[in-house]
Structures are given as structure tokens and as C-alpha cells.
Design an enzyme around this catalytic site. Structure first.
Site: not given
Length: 377
Positions: A274, A278, A287
């Protein structure tokens, strides 16, 4: 298993396990390859179908532009949220293009691009994400189940539809899409277990994009790969490079054919990434590192295919320009139509709850109607 002495016998007797203990089948044929299957950049690429690959290239370019435009719409307040699939376009589009007209696609909330690639109007695909109360399209007409926000709940639905179709004698295959995070849900287990026992014509496509929001795969499972989970249910597992659209097409085509001809379900893990956050509400820098993202950009699905096709003389500058012009036309149309405010009626909240409204629901509807009339005055 204990060893018992039979009366009068000089040799020990090993207790025979019950029949249910015995393996149903050999595990080895179900195991995935040790490395993700690839076509682009390998000798297998010599067998590419030029027309099919040019179509895939046009779809990938359009998909990338669709992602960019949808993301821009969230910044303009035209969408409440958008889960981008930048970097995952190959898996999304292959999932749609391998299906026949009568087949069903069961997407997650991130799979709007797969729905568009299957022929759904881009505005309809985004209707739910702009905050409207309905899914934006007729699932039966398009053979696309509603975009599923709860993780993995679409998987048992896919199994149920596929099993029912098989019982009726319909040659229908259900392709269910889920992310790596969804494989940690109970619905994932239930769907795969029922599908394998019933030999339902289902293909499970897991897009392993590295993170379930902010949770890396290593903190979700200790399995060698997600594809290995297939063995525990009694179905084949395939591990494939999710950014290699030719490999995705081949593996998905085989799985769909197997399901349609009575071979049962398949679990496919597409290893992808990705590239973006998100959703627009997520800060991915908390993260993962920029260096990690940059490393994956070198394996961009659009660029992988473009390099392969141009090197083989399958794609030229004119073909690249045509694909980009078509993508821009799609984006302009999407932008124009999404700039129109949707016509909504708050009273629709009560229209489709029950076939016959309850007394309590009628009271609530009357209360809202009175408030709206007071505001209008």
C-alpha cells in the site's frame, strides 16, 4: 497413541486410530511455491498475449489516475473517506478482468477500483464513501456485492452464493477479496472451512499490502505465508507477486477455471504494498519509514508492465499517450459529476428498515418530520 498387549499374544498391538483421524488428502500438492510466482522479467514473459497486455496497461493507467482523483476528492470535501489502492492496481484489476459476466465479485471497502474495472460507474463506486445511505448501485445488475466495510464479512456471503449457484447448476464463480488484516477475523476461517467442505466454486484473493492499518503482518500471524493457511482447510494455496499483472492474470484465471469445473476453492495471496496511507485519516509515517515506501516504488505495477511491454515492442509512445489521455478523460468526468451535491432526503432513514413500519419507527419519523418543518419555517 498407547500400545496395548493382547491377551495371549506375544507381540504388542498398536491401537488403530479412528478413520476420522486419517488425512483427507496429501498436503504437498496444496502448498504454495516458496517464492511469489512471477511472469514479468522472466522467460515466461515471452508468451505474453500482446492485446491482453495492452488492455491491462490501459486499465492500470486508468486505475492509477482514478486513485489520484478519488484522493483529491477527499481533500475537497467531496468524499468522506477514500482507501487508496495505489500500488495495488494489478491485483485489483486482474480480479475483475478474469471473471465472466455471470460471476460475482465480493469486494472489501478498499476494492472500489476492482468494481470500476468490472464495469461499474466510478461515481456509483464512490457513492457509499461520500456518505450516502446506500451502496450506490444495484448489486444484482452488476454482479458486484456491496463494498464491505466490516472486515471479512463478505467472505461467508461469497461462499453462500457460490454454493447456492452450484446446487442450482449455474456455472457461477464467486471471487472474494480481502486484505491481510481480514485473515485474522473469524469470518475468514468460517468461509474457507465451509468452502472447502462444500467444494464451493470460490476464489479467495488476499491482498497482502503489508499492514492492517498500522499493524504489520508479522504481528498478526506466525504462518510462513498467508497462502500456507490454505492447507489447513484442504484447498490449494498460491503465492503470487501482486504487482505483476501478468502473473496475477494467470494465477487467477487458473483458480477461476478450477472453481468453475468443480475443483473447489483456492486461496491466493497477492504480495503487494500500500503505497499511500490506510485512508486520508491515517498518518502512515507513524508506523513505516519513507525508505520502505521508496523501495516498493521500484516495484510499481504500472512501471513494471510498461517497461516489459516497451522492451518487447508491444507498447509504443502512442499507446502510452492514448492510455494516459483516456485516464485523464475519465478523471475529468468523475471530477465534474462528483462536484454536484447529491440529492438526499432525511426521511429515507425510515423507508427501508422494515417492510411495515413499527409504531416506534413511525413516532421517530414524525419527530424528525416536525423538526425539519420547523427548520424550514
Amino acid at each position: 497413541m498407547t500400545v496395548q498387549e493382547l491377551p495371549g499374544a506375544g507381540a504388542p498391538h498398536r491401537v488403530t486410530p479412528p478413520p476420522a483421524w486419517r488425512p483427507r488428502m496429501e498436503a504437498a500438492p496444496l502448498l504454495p511455491d516458496p517464492e511469489p510466482y512471477r511472469v514479468l522479467g522472466t522467460p515466461a514473459a515471452e508468451e505474453l498475449d500482446p492485446a491482453l497486455m495492452r488492455r491491462y496497461y490501459a486499465e492500470l493507467v486508468r486505475g492509477r489516475r482514478y486513485n489520484a482523483q478519488a484522493t483529491a476528492l477527499t481533500r475537497q470535501g467531496r468524499l468522506a473517506v477514500y482507501p487508496s489502492t495505489v500500488g495495488q492496481e494489478a491485483a485489483e484489476i486482474a480480479a475483475a478482468l478474469v471473471l465472466e459476466e455471470q460471476d460475482w465479485l465480493f469486494p472489501s471497502y478498499r476494492d472500489t477500483l476492482a468494481a470500476v474495472a468490472r464495469g461499474l460507474d466510478p461515481v456509483q463506486a464512490l457513492t457509499l464513501l461520500r456518505g450516502d445511505w446506500h451502496t450506490g448501485y444495484d448489486p444484482r445488475e452488476h454482479r458486484i456485492a456491496p463494498l464491505c466495510t466490516p472486515l471479512a464479512t463478505q467472505l461467508p456471503h461469497a461462499v453462500g452464493l457460490a454454493h447456492a449457484a452450484r446446487l442450482r447448476g449455474d456455472e457461477v464463480v464467486a471471487l472474494a477479496m480481502v486484505g491481510d488484516g481480514g485473515t485474522s477475523e473469524g469470518d475468514f476461517h468460517e468461509a474457507l472451512n465451509f468452502a472447502a467442505v462444500w467444494q464451493a466454486p470460490v476464489v479467495f484473493l488476499v491482498q497482502n499490502n503489508g499492514f492492517a492499518i498500522s499493524v504489520p503482518l508479522a504481528k498478526q500471524t506466525a504462518a510462513p505465508t498467508l497462502a500456507h493457511k490454505a492447507v489447513g482447510y484442504g484447498m490449494p494455496g498460491r503465492l503470487v507477486d501482486g504487482n505483476d499483472v501478468a502473473a496475477m492474470h494467470e494465477v487467477l484465471t487458473e483458480a477461476v477455471k478450477r472453481a468453475r469445473t468443480g475443483g473447489g476453492p483456492t486461496l491466493i495471496e497477492a504480495v503487494t504494498y500500500r503505497m499511500e496511507a490506510h485512508t486520508n485519516a491515517d498518518d502512515a509515517t507513524r508506523y513505516r519509514t519513507d525508505a520502505e515506501v521508496e523501495a516498493w516504488k521500484a516495484h510499481d505495477p504500472v512501471q513494471l508492465l510498461e517497461r516489459e511491454l516497451t522492451a518487447r515492442g508491444i507498447l509504443d509512445e502512442e499507446g502510452i499517450r492514448e492510455a494516459r489521455d483516456a485516464a485523464e478523460a475519465m478523471a475529468a468526468d468523475l471530477r465534474e459529476r462528483m462536484n454536484a451535491d447529491p440529492v438526499t432526503d432525511p426521511m429515507d432513514l425510515f423507508a427501508h428498515v422494515y417492510a411495515e413500519q413499527t409504531d416506534r419507527l413511525r413516532e421517530q419519523a414524525a419527530m424528525l418530520r416536525a423538526e425539519l418543518e420547523a427548520e424550514g419555517e
